[in-house]
Design a protein around this motif. Structure first.
Motif, PDB file in Angstrom:
ATOM      1  N   GLY A  83       0.824  -1.208   0.000  1.00  0.00           N
ATOM      2  CA  GLY A  83       0.000   0.000   0.000  1.00  0.00           C
ATOM      3  C   GLY A  83       0.854   1.253   0.000  1.00  0.00           C
TER       4      GLY A  83
ATOM      5  N   GLU B 111       0.786  -1.257  -4.847  1.00  0.00           N
ATOM      6  CA  GLU B 111      -0.347  -0.346  -4.638  1.00  0.00           C
ATOM      7  C   GLU B 111      -1.493  -0.847  -5.518  1.00  0.00           C
ATOM      8  OE1 GLU B 111      -1.340   2.132  -2.547  1.00  0.00           O
ATOM      9  OE2 GLU B 111      -3.138   1.790  -3.719  1.00  0.00           O
TER      10      GLU B 111
ATOM     11  N   THR C 280      -4.670   0.574  -5.808  1.00  0.00           N
ATOM     12  CA  THR C 280      -5.571   1.591  -6.377  1.00  0.00           C
ATOM     13  C   THR C 280      -4.930   2.210  -7.617  1.00  0.00           C
ATOM     14  OG1 THR C 280      -6.392   2.058  -4.166  1.00  0.00           O
ATOM     15  CG2 THR C 280      -6.843   3.725  -5.834  1.00  0.00           C
TER      16      THR C 280
ATOM     17  N   ASP D 119      -2.876  -6.057  -5.810  1.00  0.00           N
ATOM     18  CA  ASP D 119      -3.075  -6.371  -4.398  1.00  0.00           C
ATOM     19  C   ASP D 119      -1.945  -7.297  -3.959  1.00  0.00           C
ATOM     20  OD1 ASP D 119      -3.930  -7.614  -1.985  1.00  0.00           O
ATOM     21  OD2 ASP D 119      -5.977  -6.992  -2.450  1.00  0.00           O
ATOM     22  N   ALA D 120      -1.173  -6.854  -2.986  1.00  0.00           N
ATOM     23  CA  ALA D 120      -0.001  -7.629  -2.554  1.00  0.00           C
ATOM     24  C   ALA D 120      -0.379  -9.061  -2.189  1.00  0.00           C
ATOM     25  CB  ALA D 120       0.662  -6.934  -1.365  1.00  0.00           C
TER      26      ALA D 120
ATOM     27  N   LEU E 280       2.456   1.300   5.922  1.00  0.00           N
ATOM     28  CA  LEU E 280       2.392   2.667   6.457  1.00  0.00           C
ATOM     29  C   LEU E 280       1.004   3.253   6.217  1.00  0.00           C
ATOM     30  CD1 LEU E 280       5.908   3.826   5.165  1.00  0.00           C
ATOM     31  CD2 LEU E 280       5.324   2.811   7.385  1.00  0.00           C
ATOM     32  N   TYR E 281       0.332   3.554   7.269  1.00  0.00           N
ATOM     33  CA  TYR E 281      -1.015   4.123   7.239  1.00  0.00           C
ATOM     34  C   TYR E 281      -1.990   3.256   6.441  1.00  0.00           C
ATOM     35  CZ  TYR E 281       1.713   7.614   9.423  1.00  0.00           C
ATOM     36  OH  TYR E 281       2.574   8.217  10.301  1.00  0.00           O
TER      37      TYR E 281
ATOM     38  N   THR F 176       5.285   9.743   4.192  1.00  0.00           N
ATOM     39  CA  THR F 176       4.257   9.380   3.217  1.00  0.00           C
ATOM     40  C   THR F 176       3.275  10.541   3.061  1.00  0.00           C
ATOM     41  OG1 THR F 176       2.476   8.515   4.607  1.00  0.00           O
ATOM     42  CG2 THR F 176       4.343   7.034   4.213  1.00  0.00           C
TER      43      THR F 176
ATOM     44  N   PHE G 134       0.053  10.377   3.432  1.00  0.00           N
ATOM     45  CA  PHE G 134      -0.912  10.374   4.538  1.00  0.00           C
ATOM     46  C   PHE G 134      -0.278  10.874   5.833  1.00  0.00           C
ATOM     47  CE2 PHE G 134      -5.104   8.569   3.493  1.00  0.00           C
ATOM     48  CZ  PHE G 134      -4.922   8.398   2.128  1.00  0.00           C
TER      49      PHE G 134
END
Ligand SMILES: C[S@@+](CC[C@H](N)C(=O)[O-])C[C@H]1O[C@@H](n2cnc3c(N)ncnc32)[C@H](O)[C@@H]1O
Length: 205
Positions: A36, A59, A61, A87-88, A111-112, A184, A186
């Motif tokens: 992500g 990632e 999205t 999707d990992a 992370l986040y 990041t 976020f």
């Protein structure tokens, strides 16, 4: 925590897995994973600061992946970074559990992550996600899992359940300093709004 069910591998996924395997086989530098990576701030900073390491970042999205990819190209297409759209969880078992000889990871960054605060969403949070069992297996001895979140409940849950369910133990725990350079997109957004951000680092055994 339920056991992880590896998704079926169709032709498209098999092709993508082969591309990643080829990239992995180009070097034997320690390999890190990011799940992500959003618009790519962290993986690019990490790859630039650590030319002795490689980072494989996922990632799922499309919009964020495309921004990460543009940023990657804008930064000279760093050879020690591969950003993958997907999707990992579709890739990790195939890449790291079924590969021989086994490739282990020096570290993992989450992370986040999306907070998924509802009780019905608990198995989407790292503390209860079946994928966490895979992360534990694919980390090398003393490898680290770095988790950051602005949700103290998410961190508290991970602190309680991850060491209980896996071989990962807490190595460090801290509040992210407001003055620090955000890692990041976020983190930057949350710190700018005056929200507290937290980081937990787990280590294998
Ligand atoms: C809240 S955003 C944080 C993005 C970035 N880490 C940051 O801090 O700016 C969480 C991201 O994780 C991505 N994501 C969640 N689970 C994922 C998975 N299994 N594989 C790939 N990406 C994932 C989502 O698409 C989303 O962009």
């Amino acid at each position: 925590m339920r056991t992880f069910q590896s998704p079926p591998v169709n032709e498209k996924l098999a092709g993508e897995i082969q591309i990643i395997k080829n990239w992995i086989s180009l070097s034997d530098q320690p390999l890190y994973l990011e799940i992500g990576c959003g618009v790519g701030f962290h993986p690019i900073q990490f790859a630039k600061k650590n030319p002795q390491f490689r980072l494989l970042a996922f990632e799922r999205t499309s919009e964020k992946y495309l921004k990460a990819k543009q940023r990657f190209i804008g930064n000279g297409s760093l050879e020690n970074l591969l950003i993958v759209h997907g999707d990992a969880s579709f890739f990790l078992a195939e890449l790291f559990l079924k590969n021989t000889p086994a490739i282990k990871l020096a570290g993992i960054f989450v992370l986040y992550p999306n907070p998924y605060p509802k009780k019905s969403q608990s198995n989407l949070r790292l503390a209860h996600m079946p994928l966490t069992l895979v992360l534990d297996q694919i980390l090398e001895a003393h490898g680290t899992l770095t988790l950051a979140s602005n949700k103290i409940d998410y961190i508290s849950e991970a602190r309680k359940f991850i060491p209980a369910k896996t071989s990962l133990k807490i190595l460090s725990s801290r509040q992210v300093e407001t003055s620090a350079n955000p890692r990041t997109h976020f983190e930057k957004k949350y710190l700018a709004r005056g929200e507290e951000c937290f980081e937990l680092i787990f280590s294998k055994n």
